[in-house]
Design a protein around this motif. Sequence first.
Motif, PDB file in Angstrom:
ATOM      1  N   THR A   1      -0.736   5.112   9.023  1.00 25.62           N
ATOM      2  CA  THR A   1      -1.705   4.191   8.446  1.00 25.62           C
ATOM      3  C   THR A   1      -1.816   4.520   6.964  1.00 25.62           C
ATOM      4  O   THR A   1      -2.112   5.650   6.603  1.00 25.62           O
ATOM      5  CB  THR A   1      -3.072   4.364   9.120  1.00 25.62           C
ATOM      6  OG1 THR A   1      -2.922   4.140  10.514  1.00 25.62           O
ATOM      7  CG2 THR A   1      -4.077   3.378   8.564  1.00 25.62           C
ATOM      8  N   GLN A   2      -1.507   3.548   6.120  1.00 24.36           N
ATOM      9  CA  GLN A   2      -1.518   3.804   4.680  1.00 24.36           C
ATOM     10  C   GLN A   2      -2.862   3.407   4.091  1.00 24.36           C
ATOM     11  O   GLN A   2      -3.235   2.235   4.080  1.00 24.36           O
ATOM     12  CB  GLN A   2      -0.395   3.024   4.009  1.00 24.36           C
ATOM     13  CG  GLN A   2       0.963   3.491   4.483  1.00 24.36           C
ATOM     14  CD  GLN A   2       2.097   2.787   3.797  1.00 24.36           C
ATOM     15  OE1 GLN A   2       3.196   3.286   3.764  1.00 24.36           O
ATOM     16  NE2 GLN A   2       1.851   1.606   3.251  1.00 24.36           N
ATOM     17  N   VAL A   3      -3.569   4.379   3.583  1.00 26.46           N
ATOM     18  CA  VAL A   3      -4.897   4.115   3.034  1.00 26.46           C
ATOM     19  C   VAL A   3      -4.759   3.576   1.614  1.00 26.46           C
ATOM     20  O   VAL A   3      -3.956   4.063   0.828  1.00 26.46           O
ATOM     21  CB  VAL A   3      -5.734   5.407   3.046  1.00 26.46           C
ATOM     22  CG1 VAL A   3      -7.085   5.173   2.399  1.00 26.46           C
ATOM     23  CG2 VAL A   3      -5.886   5.907   4.468  1.00 26.46           C
TER      24      VAL A   3
ATOM     25  N   THR B   1      -9.431  -1.328   4.155  1.00 28.20           N
ATOM     26  CA  THR B   1      -9.091  -0.329   3.127  1.00 28.20           C
ATOM     27  C   THR B   1      -7.794   0.420   3.474  1.00 28.20           C
ATOM     28  O   THR B   1      -7.625   1.578   3.112  1.00 28.20           O
ATOM     29  CB  THR B   1     -10.216   0.705   2.901  1.00 28.20           C
ATOM     30  OG1 THR B   1     -10.385   1.472   4.091  1.00 28.20           O
ATOM     31  CG2 THR B   1     -11.521   0.045   2.524  1.00 28.20           C
ATOM     32  N   SER B   2      -6.919  -0.260   4.192  1.00 24.09           N
ATOM     33  CA  SER B   2      -5.654   0.369   4.588  1.00 24.09           C
ATOM     34  C   SER B   2      -4.746  -0.688   5.179  1.00 24.09           C
ATOM     35  O   SER B   2      -5.158  -1.820   5.412  1.00 24.09           O
ATOM     36  CB  SER B   2      -5.913   1.453   5.631  1.00 24.09           C
ATOM     37  OG  SER B   2      -6.461   0.877   6.787  1.00 24.09           O
TER      38      SER B   2
ATOM     39  N   THR C   1       0.814  -1.218   0.000  1.00 17.71           N
ATOM     40  CA  THR C   1       0.000   0.000   0.000  1.00 17.71           C
ATOM     41  C   THR C   1       0.849   1.270   0.000  1.00 17.71           C
ATOM     42  O   THR C   1       0.318   2.357   0.216  1.00 17.71           O
ATOM     43  CB  THR C   1      -0.936   0.044   1.211  1.00 17.71           C
ATOM     44  OG1 THR C   1      -0.185  -0.203   2.391  1.00 17.71           O
ATOM     45  CG2 THR C   1      -2.052  -0.968   1.112  1.00 17.71           C
TER      46      THR C   1
END
Lengths: 351, 358
Positions: free
Chosen positions: B167-169, B257-258, B106
């Motif tokens: 936090t990588q979306v 979603t992350s 991600t």
Amino acid sequence: MTKHIPDASRRRLLFGGTALAAGALLTACTSNEAEPNAAQTKGADTANPNAAAGKAVTIGFSAPAADHGWIAAITNNAKAQAGAYSDVTFKQVEAGKDAAAQRAALETLIAEKPDVIVLLPHDGKELNAFGLKAMEAGIPVVNLDRAFPDALAYRLQIKGDNYGMGVAAGHYIGKALKAKGVAAPVIGEIAGMDELELTQERSAGFKAALATYGFSVTNRRAARFTADSGQKEGQNLLQALPKIDAIWNHDDDQGIGVLAAISAANRSEFFMVGGAGSKKAIEDIAADNTVLKATVTYSPSMASSAISLARLIGQGKGMSDLVELQVPKEIILASETITKENASTYLKLGF
Amino acid sequence: MSAEVGVKDGVALNAAGPRWWKNESAEGLWRNLGLVGVLLALFAIGAVIRPDLYSDFDWVTNNMMVILTQAAAIGVVTVGMTFVIIGGGIDLSVGALIALSGVWATTVATQSFGPAGMIFTAIAVGVGAGLVNGLLVAYGRLVPFIATLAMLVAARGLAAAISGKQTQVSGDQFINSIAKERVLGVPVLVIILLVVAGLGWVLLNRTTFGRRTIAIGGNAEAARLAGINVRGHTMLLYALSGLCCGIAAIMLTSLATSSQAAAAELYELDAIAAAIIGGTLLSGGRGTIVGSLFGVIVFSAITNLFAIANLPTEVQNMVKGAIIVVAVLIQQVRFSSVTQFARRHGLSRPKAGTPQQT
């Protein structure tokens, strides 16, 4: 299991070394380091007499290296704010993985005799003794967010308000539901890591504020501050409550997962309030296309303020808006409520 | 509940002497029936506490899908873990590998390659890290516990470094839709789990690879003397576990979603516990994919029931702990005779003339 052979140690070294080298190489190749948010620091403010370069101040800084966006933002902000002053030298020491490691790192810092120390401790109680020692050595300590129990252990304490966060969320939800005329609302709560004191304070504030409206929490789940745990607890909460009026989710990072669960379940009969005030959450609130309608802040911009105040302490100046000639002893940030109406003002504080 | 049934069976079996239902494959069947019994009991408890929900057929069907969806990612990991444990090893790094694969998949750079790039990256990183585990264990001669513990720490650290602790979306619509889509009412994630488990079952029970895994776990030296390449095979087992982590990373990224460095917290313990209550021997040489799947679903159903009954998470963890202990106790009772078990614990005295065991 596997049989050991005598000449294994050389092999072990060889393979261990290869693995380490591979890891180091990989880190070097990929990097997605977050940029410090320029707007979360206070830039040059020519109208403020305090902004003019003054006596040179060396600020020592230490914060835990936790895998969480908020702590990362704390360190980035502190660094960026210090960089904004030409008269500040910033000395960061690694905090290590626990209170003992942080204490050891801080000992070396005292020996370097900085003018002020800004410290976000692993645990305020465990590092209280360090605060006392530094103060006795004549180095003022700015205690960031996690409080020292002993008032002698710090010159300034600046922290967020966990209880107030719960209160802010409770009031937002209470008011909104009263306005809608909902008599017995179904309210869900998705907390963070339940073993932390801050989580309990947030929940206590939320409960107390809701009680003033005669409301209570119908179902409370505790996640782990991570998006995947938020998704799991969110999905289960939605199953348990077929009709919901409002949800408070303590943390915007885990909220990404909660929102994913809500959108996957096609639910939209309720509204949600977040916590902390991440950039993504504020953007979602401004866009107004999810159930997230508000978030209550616990902003890491406090690290920038701590550096500014540490500089003033080092220079012996007060806050220019106040009458007092010295910086106050305690500052508790108000937990602010971000809604669609003021989202544009707060976007710069999102992390 | 299952404890009672299991112990009763044990007594009955041993009292009646050797019968067809006492052989190895039947024992797995009994155990799985026990786990199905636990699931039914959980369902019954739910129905008593929340009759309003459990009387709604649509809700019940949907809730089953929710339980299975939440079991999906950890289920895939448990399939890999089952292979590693049967082969005489252990993989403590699975949660960390999911986080590492997910974070790597991600990053802004990886996302620019689209969903295929993200899936490829997650799987490549998982397999790669699994291979490092395998190399350290098989050729570096490290104890699996130590090697994978080191990987756990290192992979989480690397994941934190890559993500900058953020936090990588995931902005990829295809990846994000995997968790939302259903085919004929069955969530895609559940289908992925069934496919992985099905392939795992075939691999374990119908191929030489599976037989070799069991042989190595049972007695590595004997397997080596029988001409099996024990080192090479062991390495492949850890790579297989890494592959499962890569797949699970995409599933979890899609759900949340992350992805982030702290994702999939304690998945290693959940996967090991699920394999063990499913009847996999921690010492290796024995275990089933179906049992492990039931183990995962039981844990997922408990989490779900606790949410529906609005009980706090700490009680939930205590119940999970109790279930692990009970399942292992049953395992002990089954694998030795009940009389021996009783004697060992001083519950009964040996008859006169029987040599005392020490």
